[in-house]
Write a protein that holds these residues in place. Sequence first.
Motif, PDB file in Angstrom:
ATOM      1  N   UNK A   1      68.431  -2.197 -52.153  1.00  0.00           N
ATOM      2  CA  UNK A   1      69.576  -3.113 -51.999  1.00  0.00           C
ATOM      3  C   UNK A   1      70.744  -2.669 -52.876  1.00  0.00           C
ATOM      4  N   UNK A   2      70.439  -2.284 -54.114  1.00  0.00           N
ATOM      5  CA  UNK A   2      71.496  -1.812 -55.024  1.00  0.00           C
ATOM      6  C   UNK A   2      72.185  -0.578 -54.451  1.00  0.00           C
ATOM      7  N   UNK A   3      71.394   0.405 -54.052  1.00  0.00           N
ATOM      8  CA  UNK A   3      71.954   1.673 -53.548  1.00  0.00           C
ATOM      9  C   UNK A   3      72.728   1.432 -52.244  1.00  0.00           C
ATOM     10  N   UNK A   4      72.151   0.693 -51.322  1.00  0.00           N
ATOM     11  CA  UNK A   4      72.818   0.443 -50.030  1.00  0.00           C
ATOM     12  C   UNK A   4      74.146  -0.298 -50.240  1.00  0.00           C
ATOM     13  N   UNK A   5      74.130  -1.317 -51.111  1.00  0.00           N
ATOM     14  CA  UNK A   5      75.347  -2.108 -51.332  1.00  0.00           C
ATOM     15  C   UNK A   5      76.408  -1.264 -52.029  1.00  0.00           C
TER      16      UNK A   5
ATOM     17  N   UNK B   1      78.972  -0.763 -61.537  1.00  0.00           N
ATOM     18  CA  UNK B   1      78.655  -1.879 -62.447  1.00  0.00           C
ATOM     19  C   UNK B   1      78.919  -3.229 -61.775  1.00  0.00           C
ATOM     20  N   UNK B   2      79.990  -3.319 -60.987  1.00  0.00           N
ATOM     21  CA  UNK B   2      80.285  -4.575 -60.278  1.00  0.00           C
ATOM     22  C   UNK B   2      79.187  -4.883 -59.262  1.00  0.00           C
ATOM     23  N   UNK B   3      78.679  -3.833 -58.617  1.00  0.00           N
ATOM     24  CA  UNK B   3      77.597  -4.035 -57.634  1.00  0.00           C
ATOM     25  C   UNK B   3      76.344  -4.553 -58.327  1.00  0.00           C
ATOM     26  N   UNK B   4      75.988  -3.918 -59.467  1.00  0.00           N
ATOM     27  CA  UNK B   4      74.819  -4.387 -60.228  1.00  0.00           C
ATOM     28  C   UNK B   4      75.009  -5.855 -60.612  1.00  0.00           C
ATOM     29  N   UNK B   5      76.169  -6.179 -61.152  1.00  0.00           N
ATOM     30  CA  UNK B   5      76.407  -7.550 -61.631  1.00  0.00           C
ATOM     31  C   UNK B   5      76.442  -8.575 -60.501  1.00  0.00           C
ATOM     32  N   UNK B   6      76.920  -8.186 -59.338  1.00  0.00           N
ATOM     33  CA  UNK B   6      76.947  -9.125 -58.206  1.00  0.00           C
ATOM     34  C   UNK B   6      75.546  -9.478 -57.723  1.00  0.00           C
TER      35      UNK B   6
ATOM     36  N   UNK C   1      69.645  -9.022 -65.946  1.00  0.00           N
ATOM     37  CA  UNK C   1      68.418  -8.862 -66.734  1.00  0.00           C
ATOM     38  C   UNK C   1      68.408  -7.506 -67.405  1.00  0.00           C
ATOM     39  N   UNK C   2      67.341  -7.212 -68.136  1.00  0.00           N
ATOM     40  CA  UNK C   2      67.267  -5.968 -68.903  1.00  0.00           C
ATOM     41  C   UNK C   2      67.382  -4.705 -68.032  1.00  0.00           C
ATOM     42  N   UNK C   3      66.748  -4.694 -66.870  1.00  0.00           N
ATOM     43  CA  UNK C   3      66.807  -3.483 -66.036  1.00  0.00           C
ATOM     44  C   UNK C   3      68.177  -3.349 -65.376  1.00  0.00           C
ATOM     45  N   UNK C   4      68.800  -4.465 -65.068  1.00  0.00           N
ATOM     46  CA  UNK C   4      70.170  -4.424 -64.540  1.00  0.00           C
ATOM     47  C   UNK C   4      71.109  -3.848 -65.602  1.00  0.00           C
ATOM     48  N   UNK C   5      70.905  -4.244 -66.854  1.00  0.00           N
ATOM     49  CA  UNK C   5      71.720  -3.688 -67.950  1.00  0.00           C
ATOM     50  C   UNK C   5      71.462  -2.193 -68.092  1.00  0.00           C
ATOM     51  N   UNK C   6      70.178  -1.822 -67.976  1.00  0.00           N
ATOM     52  CA  UNK C   6      69.792  -0.401 -68.068  1.00  0.00           C
ATOM     53  C   UNK C   6      70.480   0.415 -66.969  1.00  0.00           C
ATOM     54  N   UNK C   7      70.547  -0.149 -65.759  1.00  0.00           N
ATOM     55  CA  UNK C   7      71.188   0.555 -64.636  1.00  0.00           C
ATOM     56  C   UNK C   7      72.646   0.856 -64.970  1.00  0.00           C
ATOM     57  N   UNK C   8      73.354  -0.132 -65.507  1.00  0.00           N
ATOM     58  CA  UNK C   8      74.773   0.068 -65.834  1.00  0.00           C
ATOM     59  C   UNK C   8      74.927   1.098 -66.953  1.00  0.00           C
TER      60      UNK C   8
END
Length: 129
Positions: free
Chosen positions: A16-20, A90-95, A99-106
């Motif tokens: 979902x993250x990559x596609x979005x 980063x906007x995609x992750x935040x939308x 959580x911790x893994x979302x922060x790690x992704x950014x």
Amino acid sequence: MTTPRPDITTEADVRLLVDTFYARVNEDALLDSIFNGFAQVDWAHHLPNMYDFWSGLLLGTSRYHGRPFPKHVPLPIDATHFQRWVALFCATVDDLFAGPTAEEAKLRGRAIAQVFETRLQARGPLSVL
Ligand code: HEM
């Protein structure tokens, strides 16, 4: 009140993250001109490769065995492109996630973009010095 967002914990989350993210890249004139204009990316190949890449970084899987940097060397990109890439990512992750893994992704996205940008500057005329 905002809807609580889940963290990134599954392969479906990574997809979902990559596609979005790449759907947004395709709608962004600056990045579209590189991905679809200059590089003519084959999305049916690139997206699964990026699922594997991000799944490795965020979920600890080991399906990705590529070398990302060389693919970027021929691209006509500079700091402007990297700033846009990081802002969209980063906007995609935040939308979608929190959580911790979302922060790690950014964190990883920003760090890799910084490394690529710095290494690509070495392509300039000063690189012969
Ligand atoms: C301005 C920013 C960027 C642009 C325009 C860009 C563009 C591209 C293009 C055109 C490809 C080749 C796709 C193909 O035909 O297979 C590619 C591959 C790839 N990019 Fe980027 N990229 C950027 C930043 C990043 C960043 C920051 C990361 C990591 C966080 C990244 C990770 C990758 C990976 C893993 C591949 C696949 C390499 C492979 O195994 O073949 N890119 N990118």
